[in-house]
Design a protein around this motif. Structure first.
Motif, PDB file in Angstrom:
ATOM      1  N   ILE A   1      -4.756   6.389   1.236  1.00 14.15           N
ATOM      2  CA  ILE A   1      -3.418   6.084   1.742  1.00 14.15           C
ATOM      3  C   ILE A   1      -2.561   7.324   1.571  1.00 14.15           C
ATOM      4  CG2 ILE A   1      -1.411   4.572   1.543  1.00 14.15           C
ATOM      5  CD1 ILE A   1      -3.391   2.594   0.111  1.00 14.15           C
TER       6      ILE A   1
ATOM      7  N   LEU B   1       0.854  -1.189   0.000  1.00 14.64           N
ATOM      8  CA  LEU B   1       0.000   0.000   0.000  1.00 14.64           C
ATOM      9  C   LEU B   1       0.886   1.235   0.000  1.00 14.64           C
ATOM     10  CD1 LEU B   1      -2.633  -1.169   2.633  1.00 14.64           C
ATOM     11  CD2 LEU B   1      -2.956  -1.032   0.163  1.00 14.64           C
TER      12      LEU B   1
ATOM     13  N   VAL C   1      -2.350   3.960   5.936  1.00 16.22           N
ATOM     14  CA  VAL C   1      -3.780   3.966   5.647  1.00 16.22           C
ATOM     15  C   VAL C   1      -4.454   4.993   6.547  1.00 16.22           C
ATOM     16  CG1 VAL C   1      -5.894   2.602   5.625  1.00 16.22           C
ATOM     17  CG2 VAL C   1      -3.732   1.545   4.969  1.00 16.22           C
TER      18      VAL C   1
ATOM     19  N   ALA D   1     -10.010   2.396   1.890  1.00 17.64           N
ATOM     20  CA  ALA D   1      -8.925   1.548   1.394  1.00 17.64           C
ATOM     21  C   ALA D   1      -9.428   0.129   1.137  1.00 17.64           C
ATOM     22  CB  ALA D   1      -7.777   1.531   2.392  1.00 17.64           C
TER      23      ALA D   1
ATOM     24  N   THR E   1      -7.276  -3.335   7.212  1.00 14.65           N
ATOM     25  CA  THR E   1      -7.646  -3.207   5.795  1.00 14.65           C
ATOM     26  C   THR E   1      -7.643  -4.569   5.112  1.00 14.65           C
ATOM     27  OG1 THR E   1      -6.733  -0.968   5.693  1.00 14.65           O
ATOM     28  CG2 THR E   1      -7.041  -2.120   3.612  1.00 14.65           C
TER      29      THR E   1
ATOM     30  N   SER F   1      -3.246   4.689  -6.099  1.00 14.57           N
ATOM     31  CA  SER F   1      -4.047   4.593  -4.868  1.00 14.57           C
ATOM     32  C   SER F   1      -5.050   5.738  -4.833  1.00 14.57           C
ATOM     33  CB  SER F   1      -3.133   4.625  -3.644  1.00 14.57           C
ATOM     34  OG  SER F   1      -2.178   3.594  -3.697  1.00 14.57           O
TER      35      SER F   1
END
Length: 345
Positions: A72, A17, A77, A83, A126, A37
């Protein structure tokens, strides 16, 4: 975070991520997701309209009731629910069904170096939302070092410079662990912002946030080195009139504008070297620095670091996906644990 190779081999998929892009590696299938993202949401109904590249292209072009959000930020996060929804949409029904066939679904994820327990919990929750029963966290620096082929398990020093969109991480690794590391809140976004502010203050020009990448336009050729082009033509919007306008920009002035954020990277390298033992620093004099991360491709950055440190500087092959490739190598069992006493084996 201690890397447990035995537990990682039991994982079924891995997620990186990042602040700019999200990447997913599925065991046996390889890298299946590499998307920005970003997610576009209808603020009236809460419906998810688009994710990934399509949502990225919508930035700055949407009506008032559609918002492009980034769940993110800085590798952390900040919106767990969004997310989770973004990942579900990126994976698609087919991949999610294939993963859920595993009764005890396990996942691995990259976590920034020095991430606090709250940030680690956000990453874990997440992936739990995707059905993972257990989540293994791996330091991003170790995953990236494995992904670019560095011999991190040997008793020799290796130095890695991870250039992200939101931050830069510098570390020296030996015997499979991090000896010294520092995280600098300067990344590719800070360099872009410095160029945008320079053009606004000195040329009264606003750059489009999405359609023009300032670094690709202003820093072509040899980039931030003095051997680069003398001028570059920039297209944007006039601050006063609001009309489209083009200007010829002196790239030497642009190089001066981005020296301030890049100086922070040099300070971080110096701090890590000061925290290392002399024997490790002696190893680095020959091995040098390996650059990974998407911002490692900034034209001329390796040349500037080579001049400032006097050390060899190398850019990893495919530096932007090194971290997720390292996680994938651990999942597939391509990394063998270090044997401390070979004679007893």
């Amino acid at each position: 975070m201690t890397v447990n190779l035995e537990q990682l081999r039991r994982c079924h998929f891995a997620v990186d991520l990042g602040a700019a892009r999200t990447r997913v590696y599925v065991k046996g299938a390889g890298l299946v997701i590499d998307q920005p993202s970003a997610a576009a949401v209808n603020s009236r109904s809460g419906a998810l309209i688009a994710v990934g590249e399509f949502a990225e292209r919508m930035t700055g072009r949407t009506p008032d009731y559609i918002q492009v959000v980034r769940p993110i930020a800085g590798g952390t996060v900040v919106d767990i629910e969004m997310a989770h929804r973004m990942l579900r949409q990126l994976l698609g029904d087919k991949t999610r069904r294939a993963l859920r066939r595993n009764l005890r679904l396990r996942a691995a994820a990259c976590a920034p170096h020095g991430a606090d327990p709250l940030a680690q919990r956000a990453i874990t929750e997440t992936l739990v939302g995707l059905g993972a029963r257990r989540v293994e966290l791996v330091d991003t620096l170790i995953a990236a070092a494995v992904g670019c082929g560095l011999p991190v398990e040997r008793p020799e020093a290796t130095m890695i410079l991870m250039c992200g969109a939101a931050s830069t991480q510098v570390a020296v690794l030996s015997l499979g662990s991090i000896v010294a590391a520092v995280r600098i809140p300067v990344g590719g976004d800070a360099v872009d912002h410095a160029i945008v502010q320079h053009l606004r203050h000195h040329h009264e020009l606003l750059l489009p946030g999405q359609s023009v990448r300032p670094l690709q336009v202003a820093l072509s050729g040899n980039g931030i080195t003095s051997q680069g082009p003398a001028e570059a033509e920039i297209h944007g919007r006039d601050v006063v009139t609001g009309l489209p306008r083009s200007v010829r920009v002196d790239t030497a002035a642009v190089r001066d504008a981005i020296q301030t954020p890049l100086t922070g990277v040099l300070d971080g390298i110096g701090k890590v070297l000061r925290d290392c033992q002399p024997d490790l620093v002696a190893d680095l004099a020959d091995r040098g620095i390996v650059m990974v991360g998407g911002s490692a491709l900034l034209p001329g950055l390796d040349h500037m670091l080579r001049q400032a440190t006097g050390m060899p500087v190398h850019i990893a092959e495919q530096p932007d996906i090194c971290a997720v490739q390292g996680l994938g190598a651990m999942l597939e069992g391509r990394i063998e644990p270090l044997v401390l006493n070979p004679m007893a084996a």
